[in-house]
Design an enzyme around this catalytic site. Sequence first.
Site, short mmCIF file in Angstrom:
data_model
loop_
_atom_site.label_atom_id
_atom_site.label_comp_id
_atom_site.label_asym_id
_atom_site.label_seq_id
_atom_site.Cartn_x
_atom_site.Cartn_y
_atom_site.Cartn_z
NE ARG A 1 40.67 -51.10 65.21
CZ ARG A 1 39.70 -50.72 64.39
NH1 ARG A 1 39.85 -50.68 62.91
NH2 ARG A 1 38.25 -50.56 64.52
CD GLU B 1 24.36 -44.55 65.00
OE1 GLU B 1 25.60 -44.93 64.49
OE2 GLU B 1 24.00 -43.63 65.12
P1 AMP Z 1 31.32 -51.38 70.05
O1 AMP Z 1 30.62 -52.67 70.03
O2 AMP Z 1 30.08 -50.20 69.96
O3 AMP Z 1 31.73 -51.36 71.62
O4 AMP Z 1 32.33 -50.95 69.01
C1 AMP Z 1 33.69 -51.55 69.29
C2 AMP Z 1 34.12 -51.90 67.96
O5 AMP Z 1 34.07 -50.91 66.96
C3 AMP Z 1 35.87 -52.17 68.03
O6 AMP Z 1 36.25 -53.32 67.63
C4 AMP Z 1 36.33 -50.87 67.65
O7 AMP Z 1 37.61 -51.07 67.11
C5 AMP Z 1 35.31 -50.19 66.64
N1 AMP Z 1 35.01 -48.81 67.00
C6 AMP Z 1 33.93 -48.29 67.40
N2 AMP Z 1 33.88 -46.88 67.59
C7 AMP Z 1 35.34 -46.26 67.24
C8 AMP Z 1 36.07 -45.43 67.07
N3 AMP Z 1 35.46 -44.21 67.66
N4 AMP Z 1 37.27 -45.43 66.75
C9 AMP Z 1 38.04 -46.75 66.49
N5 AMP Z 1 37.30 -47.77 66.41
C10 AMP Z 1 36.00 -47.87 66.98
#
Ligand code: AMP
Length: 183
Positions: A67, A104
């Site tokens: 995205r 996770e």
């Molecule tokens: P992180 O590495 O945990 O910060 O996760 C970020 C990535 O996961 C991004 O590319 C987001 O598009 C996706 N992502 C994680 N949680 C969500 C959520 N609740 N809603 C939409 N996309 C998410």
Amino acid sequence: MITLSQTERTIIEASIRDIKDFPKPGIIFKDITTLLNNKEAYSVLMNHLHQRYKEYDLDYIAGIDARGFIFGAALAQMLGIGFVPIRKAGKLPYTTISQKYALEYGVDEIEVHIDAFGDQKGARVLLIDDLIATGGTANAAATLINQTGAVCVECCFIIALNFLDGIKKLQEKTEVYSLIEVN
Ligand code: AMP
């Protein structure tokens, strides 16, 4: 430095849809497809990003798979600079450098082309994604940018999940800007 007005924030926030229990129970997924197909919200968002980042003397926008590509590529074109995709492992055809990061459960890996930011060291790069949760993906992406010899001057997110510690960790490495904060 240009920040979002309350009116702009309200328009963008109202266009993002919450999907409960996707992709698994307990997660509220922030669906930005309803922002993209809303011409007013999409235009308010992109114009704001353009106004803010035209002051930054950037050389490239880097977007995170997938995205981050949508917002990043549009913004790069508006600013008249290049766009660089940071992709999930195994998708880029030329020589890459990669970074693993913890999920996770398990690990994931992202890559960038070794020559993506040109020959000269010190190219100024803005990293963009739709959302920061734990910050693992953005941290790995910022590390990759810096490893190529370029400089990640700021990370930009449309949405920040503030109840997780993602932003705090990332701020130790680079500047962070987020438009919509979820507490
Ligand atoms: P992180 O590495 O945990 O910060 O996760 C970020 C990535 O996961 C991004 O590319 C987001 O598009 C996706 N992502 C994680 N949680 C969500 C959520 N609740 N809603 C939409 N996309 C998410």
